[in-house]
Design an enzyme around this catalytic site. Structure first.
Site, PDB file in Angstrom:
ATOM      1  CD  GLN A   1       3.234   8.228  -7.139  1.00 39.91           C
ATOM      2  OE1 GLN A   1       4.436   9.216  -7.414  1.00 39.91           O
ATOM      3  NE2 GLN A   1       3.554   7.268  -7.894  1.00 39.91           N
TER       4      GLN A   1
ATOM      5  CG  HIS B   1      -2.297   3.484  -9.488  1.00 39.89           C
ATOM      6  ND1 HIS B   1      -2.480   2.285  -8.737  1.00 39.89           N
ATOM      7  CD2 HIS B   1      -1.042   3.323  -9.487  1.00 39.89           C
ATOM      8  CE1 HIS B   1      -1.138   1.674  -9.164  1.00 39.89           C
ATOM      9  NE2 HIS B   1      -0.497   3.043  -9.931  1.00 39.89           N
TER      10      HIS B   1
ATOM     11  CG  ASP C   1      -3.164   5.488  -3.248  1.00 41.57           C
ATOM     12  OD1 ASP C   1      -2.382   5.576  -2.818  1.00 41.57           O
ATOM     13  OD2 ASP C   1      -3.253   5.458  -4.559  1.00 41.57           O
TER      14      ASP C   1
ATOM     15  CE  LYS D   1       4.534   3.671  -6.082  1.00 43.07           C
ATOM     16  NZ  LYS D   1       5.053   3.641  -6.506  1.00 43.07           N
TER      17      LYS D   1
ATOM     18  CB  CYS E   1      -1.457   2.110 -12.929  1.00 44.64           C
ATOM     19  SG  CYS E   1       0.377   0.452 -13.158  1.00 44.64           S
TER      20      CYS E   1
HETATM   21  N1  PMP Z   1      -0.906   4.270  -5.810  1.00 43.45           N
HETATM   22  C1  PMP Z   1      -0.213   5.064  -6.354  1.00 43.45           C
HETATM   23  C2  PMP Z   1      -1.002   7.043  -6.322  1.00 43.45           C
HETATM   24  C3  PMP Z   1       0.513   4.611  -7.173  1.00 43.45           C
HETATM   25  O1  PMP Z   1       0.772   5.690  -7.751  1.00 43.45           O
HETATM   26  C4  PMP Z   1       0.951   3.240  -7.033  1.00 43.45           C
HETATM   27  C5  PMP Z   1       1.908   2.681  -7.622  1.00 43.45           C
HETATM   28  N2  PMP Z   1       2.826   3.463  -8.845  1.00 43.45           N
HETATM   29  C6  PMP Z   1      -0.092   2.704  -6.353  1.00 43.45           C
HETATM   30  C7  PMP Z   1      -0.754   2.875  -5.275  1.00 43.45           C
HETATM   31  C8  PMP Z   1       0.873   1.314  -5.680  1.00 43.45           C
HETATM   32  O2  PMP Z   1       1.749   1.430  -5.368  1.00 43.45           O
HETATM   33  P1  PMP Z   1       2.502   0.036  -5.044  1.00 43.45           P
HETATM   34  O3  PMP Z   1       2.652  -0.876  -6.306  1.00 43.45           O
HETATM   35  O4  PMP Z   1       3.527   0.324  -4.594  1.00 43.45           O
HETATM   36  O5  PMP Z   1       1.616  -0.827  -4.048  1.00 43.45           O
END
Ligand code: PMP
Length: 407
Positions: free
Chosen positions: A204, A124, A201, A227, A365
């Site tokens: 997910q 991401h 990270d 999430k 993203c």
């Molecule tokens: N890493 C991953 C794999 C994600 O899917 C996301 C959110 N889409 C993020 C980081 C960022 O999370 P947040 O927007 O809650 O900070």
């Protein structure tokens, strides 16, 4: 094993029981954010109606109540991920904030000119850009492990990037754009053979998998409450004490200090050294309720229900002519990314919305992932514990209608 009844679970989520565009809502955008059970919503209301107060700084009753509830949540999170110490749990604003914290603080303390940082091509943007920035600032190089057609990295490719200059590895547990579960245990094991720390990270990952940070032996693991059926604006950073102690503060101000004079400031102990200013107390307490809710359902139950739903959805989607699913892999969790031949994902997504179905369209993203498949974007269906096979059937019907409209 506790009893799992999806229809009972659905009753706990008020937002699921509404119509969108005249149709009952089908919410398949859980990778972006999950809906919240009533107990989480109640926890927020209760907090603001009763113990609302600033934490860690008052001797008065409300402040002590709020501090206790806040710190109990920290302990709950520790237990949930089986961290060794409560002070290894840093409360942040979200997974993005947690990654920025590590990239900046670890970067400031340990990365210098000529060093290397390893990430992967399925990350991401939140796990790309902070590392890119710190590498630029320090004159270090960002190395990227490519992923294969099936969405997972090759361990051989990964090994070939590691050398004496590597200072940290930061990779996702589950890719948000493909849903592929990555071999993080192996990634960590290999890095540790070279004494290199690993950040995971888990944004997910932790919502679909049981996470035990001691068993994984990761050095950092981060995620977002929103999430995991909890409120927005709360993130977690788990970090091993030995690294957190050595790392300089990230942001500065109140809370994170021990003493301040104009000549010199000394910093607070862990975890407060990394928690600056007034935290998001209400939402942190709301996250406590979300964790209790998940534990009440049971992660094993959630996992087996979701994997059956995923298998069903993949089979049904594959039965539609012209559908291509990206990241064809048996280790998948929660996310299916796909396109319909000759139909732009935005067009398809806009029509699908008219059926009351919330899908995500775009690059999620993860622009480098789209680039490697040479596409602009995908349609993404992502599942939570409250989605059903009937909802998947409705999605399939809607996709067939989209095909007819564009056919
Ligand atoms: N890493 C991953 C794999 C994600 O899917 C996301 C959110 N889409 C993020 C980081 C960022 O999370 P947040 O927007 O809650 O900070």
């Amino acid at each position: 094993m506790k009893h799992f009844d999806v229809n009972e679970i659905r009753k706990d989520f008020p937002a699921l029981h509404q119509k969108v565009n005249g149709q009952p809502l089908i919410y398949f955008d859980n990778a972006a954010t999950t809906q919240k059970p009533q107990v989480v919503i109640d926890a927020l209301t209760n907090y603001y109606s009763t113990i609302n107060s600033n934490v860690h700084r008052g001797v008065h009753h409300l402040s002590q109540m709020a501090t206790n509830a806040f710190e109990n949540t920290r302990e709950h999170i520790r237990k949930y991920i089986n961290a060794a110490h409560t002070h290894e749990i840093i409360i942040t604003k979200g997974a993005t904030d947690s990654i920025n914290l590590v990239a900046n603080s670890f970067g400031k303390g340990f990365i210098k000119k000529g060093d290397e940082v390893i990430i992967s091509a399925y990350e991401h943007h939140a796990n790309i850009v902070p590392w890119q920035m710190i590498c630029e600032e320090k004159g270090a190089t960002l190395k990227v492990i490519p992923f294969q057609e099936n969405g997972t990295i090759s361990i051989e490719d990964y090994k070939s990037l590691i050398n004496k200059k590597t200072k940290i590895v930061s990779v996702g547990h589950v890719s948000n754009s493909l849903g592929v579960v990555q071999p993080i245990k192996k990634i960590i094991e290999i890095a540790h053979q070279h004494n290199i720390p690993v950040m995971i990270d888990g944004a997910q990952g932790i919502v679909h998998e049981t996470v035990d940070v001691q068993e994984l032996d990761c050095d950092f693991y981060c995620f977002s409450s929103h999430k995991m059926y909890g409120p927005m604006g709360v993130g977690i950073l788990y970090g091993k004490e030995k690294y957190l102690n050595e790392m300089p503060p990230y942001q500065t101000g109140g809370e994170m200090i021990k003493t301040v004079t104009f000549e010199k400031t000394t910093f607070n102990e862990l975890p407060y050294k990394f928690e600056t200013g007034t935290p998001n107390v209400a939402d942190v307490i709301g996250f406590d309720a979300a964790l209790t809710y998940i534990e009440g359902i049971g992660m094993d139950n959630i996992k087996s229900f979701e994997s059956e739903l995923m298998a069903y959805a993949i089979e049904k989607l594959n039965s539609i002519d012209g559908i291509r699913i990206y990241g064809d892999n048996k280790h998948k969790a929660g996310v299916i990314s796909f396109n319909i031949e000759d139909i732009h994902p935005y067009d398809a997504g806009t029509i699908i919305d008219k059926f009351g179905i919330a899908l995500r369209t775009g690059n999620h993203c993860a622009q480098p992932v789209m680039d490697s498949y040479q596409i602009q974007g995908t349609l993404r269906a992502s599942f939570g514990m409250y989605n059903t096979k009937e909802e998947v059937d409705k999605l399939v019907e809607a996709l067939i209608k989209v095909k007819v409209m564009f056919g």
